[in-house]
Design an enzyme around this catalytic site. Structure first.
Site, PDB file in Angstrom:
ATOM      1  N   SER A  98       0.678  -1.279   0.022  1.00 39.70           N
ATOM      2  CA  SER A  98      -0.100  -0.139   0.096  1.00 39.70           C
ATOM      3  C   SER A  98       0.854   1.112   0.034  1.00 39.70           C
ATOM      4  O   SER A  98       0.118   2.317  -0.083  1.00 39.70           O
ATOM      5  CB  SER A  98      -1.023  -0.036   1.138  1.00 39.70           C
ATOM      6  OG  SER A  98      -2.077  -0.960   0.880  1.00 39.70           O
ATOM      7  N   TYR A 135     -11.424   0.223   3.429  1.00 34.01           N
ATOM      8  CA  TYR A 135     -10.218  -0.149   2.965  1.00 34.01           C
ATOM      9  C   TYR A 135     -10.286  -0.828   1.760  1.00 34.01           C
ATOM     10  O   TYR A 135     -11.090  -1.955   1.949  1.00 34.01           O
ATOM     11  CB  TYR A 135      -9.221  -0.465   3.924  1.00 34.01           C
ATOM     12  CG  TYR A 135      -7.712  -0.061   3.209  1.00 34.01           C
ATOM     13  CD1 TYR A 135      -7.458   1.048   3.247  1.00 34.01           C
ATOM     14  CD2 TYR A 135      -6.688  -1.350   2.947  1.00 34.01           C
ATOM     15  CE1 TYR A 135      -6.036   1.365   2.652  1.00 34.01           C
ATOM     16  CE2 TYR A 135      -5.562  -1.037   2.536  1.00 34.01           C
ATOM     17  CZ  TYR A 135      -5.324   0.313   2.500  1.00 34.01           C
ATOM     18  OH  TYR A 135      -3.868   0.529   1.969  1.00 34.01           O
TER      19      TYR A 135
END
Length: 404
Positions: free
Chosen positions: A65, A179
């Protein structure tokens, strides 16, 4: 003993205990930086179990990420150039997102869920702030059940961006937070806005080249080094031991994922983050960089409450595991609000990468730091303790420099 020397001694003692003989952590690299570059760093451990090389700031790491802030910058460059606006809908460029369903539980149905058409179009801002309703399939039991109903396993780690990220929504866009693959779609958006180039081609021209970055790529095994600079990935077993593994994300992914596909070095990533600290950044307009630090939802809002429920995504960054921490989400990571949090001063921008990577930048204070390691699962307590000790030390060092 001064406070700064006390913090340094505590950090160095913990660093030595976790990375020395019979190490409890695999190789790590960490650095603190200002707008003009790195002013402190530490690294330890072998590059790989079959290598005599040691990890340093030029070693390659799977960023996972850490890709997301790079993709965010790429999208904001498109905004700066007038190719799209933050509150534009994306369906004309991403028709895959034009007519999505919302999935909700229905225990008495054949597969345990039901689908209903979404009514709100997804915007660029929704993608950048994880308020689109898109998650990763393996992260939500409803999406796992949806995949199973189609005879499919979760595809999040397949390297097939569009196929893996074509999913039902978990909520109406803009109404909550989860997310997931919003930034993966944002990467597709960038490519299509720029003549259908790959995300890697776009970043090479518009992010890496202007900064002189040479060791960041979606395809590390195709470059001159053939992957020889890449750091070994490990997992911690249930018994607490370290076990060598391959990266869960494919080494030769067929598509460039804007959410998790990048490989980078601590030096390269620090160079990108250092540009965010500059009054005259190379990559974005100054006002755009400042806007990255603006909270995109208020404390107490439905988005905030949903953000807190996914505390495993951010508690190790903030150090806040209970209550209602003073945080929101900006553009590129979480932002710390006026109340501050245990690990980060107010007005910090921060996020992570799955193998226990963490980073932050603070424009007002003029510094940032990063912590790189290749260890899963995330939120490993030994990794978190060393990252926290390093950031605590960096705050003291940078604070003292500011007063000199």
């Amino acid at each position: 003993m001064s406070e700064i020397h006390s913090k340094e001694s505590a950090f160095e003692a913990l660093f030595a205990s976790l990375t020395g003989e019979n190490a409890a952590l695999p190789g790590v690299a960490m650095a603190a930086f200002r707008e003009d570059g790195i002013f402190h760093s530490r690294a330890a451990g072998p590059l790989r179990v079959d290598s005599q090389d040691s990890i340093n700031l030029r070693s390659g790491f799977w960023g996972y990420s850490c890709t997301k802030p790079l993709t965010t910058i790429a999208v904001l460059q498109c905004v700066d150039r007038g190719l799209i606006k933050l509150d534009d809908t994306v369906a004309s460029i991403l028709p895959e997102l034009a007519s999505l369903d919302i999935i909700t539980p229905k225990p008495d149905s054949e597969h345990g869920f039901q689908l209903a058409s979404a009514t709100t179009p997804i915007t660029v801002r929704h993608l950048l702030t994880h308020t689109s309703g898109l998650s990763y399939d393996a992260m939500n039991p409803l999406l796992v059940a949806w995949r199973k109903s189609r005879g499919e396993a979760p595809l999040v780690m397949s390297g097939l961006v569009i196929k893996a990220c074509s999913l039902p929504l978990l909520f109406e866009p803009g109404t909550s937070w989860t997310y997931g693959c919003s930034l993966d779609w944002a990467g597709v958006l960038v490519g299509r806005l720029n003549g259908n180039v790959t995300l890697g081609e776009y970043m090479a021209t518009n992010i890496f080249a202007p900064l002189g970055i040479r060791n960041t790529s979606f395809h590390p095994f195709e470059g001159p080094s053939r992957g020889s600079h890449m750091t070994q990935m490990f997992c911690r077993t249930a018994e607490g031991a370290l076990r060598q593994i391959e990266s869960p994300y494919p080494e030769r992914a067929p598509e460039d994922s804007g959410g998790m596909g990048i490989t980078t070095t601590p030096a390269d990533f620090a160079t990108v983050l250092s540009d965010i600290l500059k009054d005259k950044p190379l990559l974005l307009r100054p006002e755009t960089v400042r806007f990255m630090f603006n909270p995109q939802f208020e404390v107490g809002s439905p988005q905030y409450k949903a953000f807190l429920k996914q505390g495993n995504m951010h508690a190790h960054l903030t150090g806040e595991r209970d209550g209602e921490p003073s945080i929101s989400f900006g553009l590129g990571g979480l932002v710390v609000l006026d109340g501050g949090v245990r690990n980060l001063p107010k007005n910090s921008l921060s996020w992570n990468g799955m193998p226990n990577i963490g980073w932050f930048v603070n424009r007002e204070l003029g510094y940032g730091a990063l912590f790189f390691i290749q260890l899963v699962p995330p939120a490993d307590q030994k990794s978190v303790s060393l990252m926290e000790a390093y950031w605590d030390f960096v705050h003291q060092v940078a604070g003292k420099k500011d007063k000199q």
